[in-house]
Enzyme design. Structure first.
Site, PDB file in Angstrom:
ATOM      1  N   ASP A  63      79.880  45.186  -3.545  1.00 31.42           N
ATOM      2  CA  ASP A  63      78.909  45.461  -4.613  1.00 31.42           C
ATOM      3  C   ASP A  63      78.039  46.606  -4.122  1.00 31.42           C
ATOM      4  O   ASP A  63      77.305  46.454  -3.133  1.00 31.42           O
ATOM      5  CB  ASP A  63      78.055  44.209  -4.881  1.00 31.42           C
ATOM      6  CG  ASP A  63      77.046  44.433  -6.007  1.00 31.42           C
ATOM      7  OD1 ASP A  63      76.678  45.598  -6.280  1.00 31.42           O
ATOM      8  OD2 ASP A  63      76.622  43.428  -6.610  1.00 31.42           O
ATOM      9  N   ASN A  90      83.941  55.542  -7.181  1.00 29.76           N
ATOM     10  CA  ASN A  90      84.211  55.479  -8.623  1.00 29.76           C
ATOM     11  C   ASN A  90      83.257  54.550  -9.368  1.00 29.76           C
ATOM     12  O   ASN A  90      82.970  54.771 -10.542  1.00 29.76           O
ATOM     13  CB  ASN A  90      85.657  55.009  -8.824  1.00 29.76           C
ATOM     14  CG  ASN A  90      85.896  54.535 -10.245  1.00 29.76           C
ATOM     15  OD1 ASN A  90      86.051  55.328 -11.171  1.00 29.76           O
ATOM     16  ND2 ASN A  90      85.889  53.211 -10.448  1.00 29.76           N
ATOM     17  N   LYS A  96      75.017  50.840 -23.116  1.00 30.96           N
ATOM     18  CA  LYS A  96      75.546  51.237 -24.426  1.00 30.96           C
ATOM     19  C   LYS A  96      74.417  51.905 -25.209  1.00 30.96           C
ATOM     20  O   LYS A  96      73.233  51.600 -24.982  1.00 30.96           O
ATOM     21  CB  LYS A  96      76.049  50.008 -25.196  1.00 30.96           C
ATOM     22  CG  LYS A  96      77.180  49.264 -24.507  1.00 30.96           C
ATOM     23  CD  LYS A  96      78.465  50.063 -24.510  1.00 30.96           C
ATOM     24  CE  LYS A  96      79.545  49.357 -23.713  1.00 30.96           C
ATOM     25  NZ  LYS A  96      80.616  50.246 -23.279  1.00 30.96           N
ATOM     26  N   GLN A 106      66.360  50.886 -18.106  1.00 31.92           N
ATOM     27  CA  GLN A 106      67.677  51.545 -18.114  1.00 31.92           C
ATOM     28  C   GLN A 106      67.769  52.586 -16.999  1.00 31.92           C
ATOM     29  O   GLN A 106      68.797  52.711 -16.344  1.00 31.92           O
ATOM     30  CB  GLN A 106      67.925  52.206 -19.473  1.00 31.92           C
ATOM     31  CG  GLN A 106      68.041  51.198 -20.609  1.00 31.92           C
ATOM     32  CD  GLN A 106      68.671  51.785 -21.863  1.00 31.92           C
ATOM     33  OE1 GLN A 106      69.410  52.760 -21.798  1.00 31.92           O
ATOM     34  NE2 GLN A 106      68.415  51.167 -23.002  1.00 31.92           N
ATOM     35  N   TYR A 198      71.834  57.863 -18.113  1.00 34.88           N
ATOM     36  CA  TYR A 198      73.161  58.061 -17.502  1.00 34.88           C
ATOM     37  C   TYR A 198      73.296  59.503 -17.001  1.00 34.88           C
ATOM     38  O   TYR A 198      73.742  59.736 -15.873  1.00 34.88           O
ATOM     39  CB  TYR A 198      74.247  57.724 -18.538  1.00 34.88           C
ATOM     40  CG  TYR A 198      75.655  57.891 -18.032  1.00 34.88           C
ATOM     41  CD1 TYR A 198      76.176  57.011 -17.078  1.00 34.88           C
ATOM     42  CD2 TYR A 198      76.481  58.916 -18.497  1.00 34.88           C
ATOM     43  CE1 TYR A 198      77.485  57.154 -16.608  1.00 34.88           C
ATOM     44  CE2 TYR A 198      77.780  59.060 -18.041  1.00 34.88           C
ATOM     45  CZ  TYR A 198      78.275  58.184 -17.102  1.00 34.88           C
ATOM     46  OH  TYR A 198      79.567  58.331 -16.643  1.00 34.88           O
ATOM     47  N   LYS A 202      73.881  60.838 -13.103  1.00 36.27           N
ATOM     48  CA  LYS A 202      75.058  61.608 -12.678  1.00 36.27           C
ATOM     49  C   LYS A 202      74.678  63.006 -12.187  1.00 36.27           C
ATOM     50  O   LYS A 202      75.369  63.582 -11.351  1.00 36.27           O
ATOM     51  CB  LYS A 202      76.083  61.679 -13.825  1.00 36.27           C
ATOM     52  CG  LYS A 202      76.769  60.333 -14.120  1.00 36.27           C
ATOM     53  CD  LYS A 202      77.718  59.903 -12.990  1.00 36.27           C
ATOM     54  CE  LYS A 202      78.504  58.650 -13.360  1.00 36.27           C
ATOM     55  NZ  LYS A 202      79.473  58.235 -12.338  1.00 36.27           N
ATOM     56  N   VAL A 234      87.473  58.821 -21.307  1.00 38.21           N
ATOM     57  CA  VAL A 234      88.608  57.934 -21.027  1.00 38.21           C
ATOM     58  C   VAL A 234      88.466  56.600 -21.763  1.00 38.21           C
ATOM     59  O   VAL A 234      87.356  56.075 -21.925  1.00 38.21           O
ATOM     60  CB  VAL A 234      88.710  57.693 -19.494  1.00 38.21           C
ATOM     61  CG1 VAL A 234      89.939  56.853 -19.155  1.00 38.21           C
ATOM     62  CG2 VAL A 234      88.764  59.021 -18.749  1.00 38.21           C
ATOM     63  N   THR A 236      88.107  53.306 -21.740  1.00 39.96           N
ATOM     64  CA  THR A 236      87.714  52.212 -20.840  1.00 39.96           C
ATOM     65  C   THR A 236      86.602  51.402 -21.510  1.00 39.96           C
ATOM     66  O   THR A 236      86.079  51.805 -22.555  1.00 39.96           O
ATOM     67  CB  THR A 236      87.151  52.749 -19.501  1.00 39.96           C
ATOM     68  OG1 THR A 236      85.928  53.438 -19.767  1.00 39.96           O
ATOM     69  CG2 THR A 236      88.114  53.672 -18.782  1.00 39.96           C
TER      70      THR A 236
HETATM   71  N1  LIG Z   1      85.113  56.345 -19.274  1.00 37.61           N
HETATM   72  C1  LIG Z   1      84.680  57.599 -19.382  1.00 37.61           C
HETATM   73  O1  LIG Z   1      84.920  58.261 -20.422  1.00 37.61           O
HETATM   74  C2  LIG Z   1      83.942  58.263 -18.240  1.00 37.61           C
HETATM   75  C3  LIG Z   1      83.517  59.598 -18.424  1.00 37.61           C
HETATM   76  C4  LIG Z   1      82.853  60.239 -17.380  1.00 37.61           C
HETATM   77  C5  LIG Z   1      82.626  59.572 -16.181  1.00 37.61           C
HETATM   78  N2  LIG Z   1      83.037  58.264 -16.034  1.00 37.61           N
HETATM   79  C6  LIG Z   1      82.784  57.621 -14.735  1.00 37.61           C
HETATM   80  O2  LIG Z   1      83.992  57.065 -14.249  1.00 37.61           O
HETATM   81  C7  LIG Z   1      83.730  55.943 -13.410  1.00 37.61           C
HETATM   82  C8  LIG Z   1      84.540  54.750 -13.886  1.00 37.61           C
HETATM   83  O3  LIG Z   1      84.146  54.465 -15.212  1.00 37.61           O
HETATM   84  P1  LIG Z   1      85.030  53.604 -16.223  1.00 37.61           P
HETATM   85  O4  LIG Z   1      85.031  54.327 -17.499  1.00 37.61           O
HETATM   86  O5  LIG Z   1      86.297  53.208 -15.589  1.00 37.61           O
HETATM   87  O6  LIG Z   1      84.037  52.352 -16.415  1.00 37.61           O
HETATM   88  P2  LIG Z   1      84.314  50.794 -16.478  1.00 37.61           P
HETATM   89  O7  LIG Z   1      85.607  50.514 -17.142  1.00 37.61           O
HETATM   90  O8  LIG Z   1      83.066  50.217 -17.034  1.00 37.61           O
HETATM   91  O9  LIG Z   1      84.468  50.398 -14.933  1.00 37.61           O
HETATM   92  C9  LIG Z   1      83.381  50.540 -14.070  1.00 37.61           C
HETATM   93  C10 LIG Z   1      83.736  49.911 -12.749  1.00 37.61           C
HETATM   94  O10 LIG Z   1      82.586  50.023 -11.897  1.00 37.61           O
HETATM   95  C11 LIG Z   1      82.295  48.709 -11.420  1.00 37.61           C
HETATM   96  N3  LIG Z   1      80.904  48.539 -11.052  1.00 37.61           N
HETATM   97  C12 LIG Z   1      79.794  48.585 -11.813  1.00 37.61           C
HETATM   98  N4  LIG Z   1      78.719  48.297 -11.081  1.00 37.61           N
HETATM   99  C13 LIG Z   1      79.160  48.049  -9.814  1.00 37.61           C
HETATM  100  C14 LIG Z   1      78.542  47.684  -8.605  1.00 37.61           C
HETATM  101  N5  LIG Z   1      77.213  47.470  -8.523  1.00 37.61           N
HETATM  102  N6  LIG Z   1      79.297  47.518  -7.505  1.00 37.61           N
HETATM  103  C15 LIG Z   1      80.631  47.721  -7.551  1.00 37.61           C
HETATM  104  N7  LIG Z   1      81.280  48.027  -8.678  1.00 37.61           N
HETATM  105  C16 LIG Z   1      80.542  48.196  -9.789  1.00 37.61           C
HETATM  106  C17 LIG Z   1      82.712  47.785 -12.545  1.00 37.61           C
HETATM  107  O11 LIG Z   1      82.819  46.444 -12.079  1.00 37.61           O
HETATM  108  P3  LIG Z   1      82.737  45.188 -13.095  1.00 37.61           P
HETATM  109  O12 LIG Z   1      84.084  45.024 -13.715  1.00 37.61           O
HETATM  110  O13 LIG Z   1      82.357  44.089 -12.179  1.00 37.61           O
HETATM  111  O14 LIG Z   1      81.670  45.521 -14.107  1.00 37.61           O
HETATM  112  C18 LIG Z   1      84.045  48.416 -12.888  1.00 37.61           C
HETATM  113  O15 LIG Z   1      85.014  48.061 -11.936  1.00 37.61           O
HETATM  114  C19 LIG Z   1      82.220  55.709 -13.501  1.00 37.61           C
HETATM  115  O16 LIG Z   1      81.579  56.283 -12.377  1.00 37.61           O
HETATM  116  C20 LIG Z   1      81.836  56.447 -14.767  1.00 37.61           C
HETATM  117  O17 LIG Z   1      80.474  56.826 -14.776  1.00 37.61           O
HETATM  118  C21 LIG Z   1      83.681  57.603 -17.035  1.00 37.61           C
END
Ligand SMILES: NC(=O)c1ccc[n+]([C@@H]2O[C@H](COP(=O)([O-])OP(=O)(O)OC[C@H]3O[C@@H](n4cnc5c(N)ncnc54)[C@H](OP(=O)(O)O)[C@@H]3O)[C@@H](O)[C@H]2O)c1
Length: 286
Positions: A63, A90, A96, A106, A198, A202, A234, A236
């Protein structure tokens, strides 16, 4: 005798882009890949999902906002392998748009995970990086300086500080704390910060990545390289599944940076788009 097993670590790897990164690294990384997650159940379920695809990885709880968890993982890596070779930061979080928590809350939570959480992991794990290690920080287009768009002249001053080649980690952390404080009392826009917590988190991670490479450049260990990327929009949970890219497509840049070959002269401390194209983080306005 020193343990020479090559080891890679991915944070927040139980789902989303982190899981996509795992899929690729399990195939391409020459060594053991650690899937880490804050929740052991979700992490082990993801490990089993990979096993069903014929992909093998190791698991450890991590964590990134819990110092005891970070210290335990660092001690485990040190005692088991002596060091490691690849870190993909990552794990990330975003409220939201409809979230009703006050902006100060936040800001505290989002910067707490994306900036201070990642920083805490790096502080504990960087001493264990071996020569030629690669660090891949998953940033975002949201981490571009244009999002520092609060009131002038403060916004321009903040941009200048963030992009400075001499800003220290302590100064950056101080700025991120000032942001949280100003969000708490509702003065963040007046002080130059943007409205998105957010984006601010970043931007902090982007600036941190550049500082980290400066430290690596003077590190006695050979050829340590860190870069950061925007994975694209992405499909997700974070994007509420609105992003057009698959998790495999979202993993491309992070994996590319994690697997940069030994003894490169560039890229180092630089920002990459999801197609791996280099973006000048300092001068790009849009
Ligand atoms: N999706 C997009 O379009 C997008 C765009 C730009 C950047 N990003 C970046 O890409 C990365 C992955 O995002 P995603 O879209 O895959 O998001 P996601 O599906 O919400 O996954 C986020 C991951 O981070 C974990 N996490 C959150 N808080 C944590 C903590 N305190 N310790 C360890 N793990 C933690 C979550 O664990 P839990 O399952 O336990 O919550 C999950 O495994 C992030 O850094 C995000 O900011 C995403």
């Amino acid at each position: 005798m020193a343990n020479t097993t090559r080891v890679a670590v991915v944070t927040g790897a139980n789902k989303g882009i982190g899981f996509g990164i795992m899929k690729e690294l399990c195939v391409k990384f020459e060594g053991l890949v650690y899937l880490t997650s804050r929740d052991e159940g979700r992490g082990k379920a993801a490990q089993q999902e990979l096993a069903k695809l014929g992909l093998s990885c190791n698991y450890h709880q991590l964590d990134i906002t819990n110092q005891a968890s970070i210290d335990k993982f660092a001690a485990y890596i040190k005692n088991t392998y002596g060091g490691f070779d690849c870190l993909v930061n990552n794990a990330g979080f975003a409220y939201k748009q409809a979230a009703t928590e006050p902006v100060g809350v936040q800001a505290r939570d989002t910067v707490g995970i994306n900036y201070f959480g990642t920083l805490a992991v790096c502080k504990a794990l960087f001493p264990l990086l071996r020569s030629h290690a690669r660090v891949s920080n998953v940033g975002s287009s949201a981490g571009m300086l244009k999002h520092l768009n609060g009131d002038e002249p403060h916004a321009s001053e903040l941009k200048k500080k963030m992009a400075s080649d001499t800003i220290t980690e302590a100064e950056l952390s101080n700025l991120m704390n000032q942001y949280i404080e100003s969000a708490n009392n509702g003065t963040h826009r007046q002080k130059g910060w943007g409205s998105s917590t957010y984006c601010m988190s970043k931007i902090g991670l982007s600036a941190l990545s550049r500082i980290q490479q400066r430290h690596f450049d003077t590190d006695p260990r050979e050829d340590l390289v860190v870069n950061f990327c925007h994975p694209g929009y992405v499909d997700t949970d974070m994007s509420s599944h609105k992003g057009p890219l698959t998790i495999e497509e979202g993993a491309v840049a992070a994996v590319y940076l994690a697997l940069l070959p030994p003894n490169i002269t560039s890229p180092k401390g630089q920002f990459h788009w999801f197609d791996c194209k280099l973006i000048d983080w300092v001068t790009t306005a849009n």
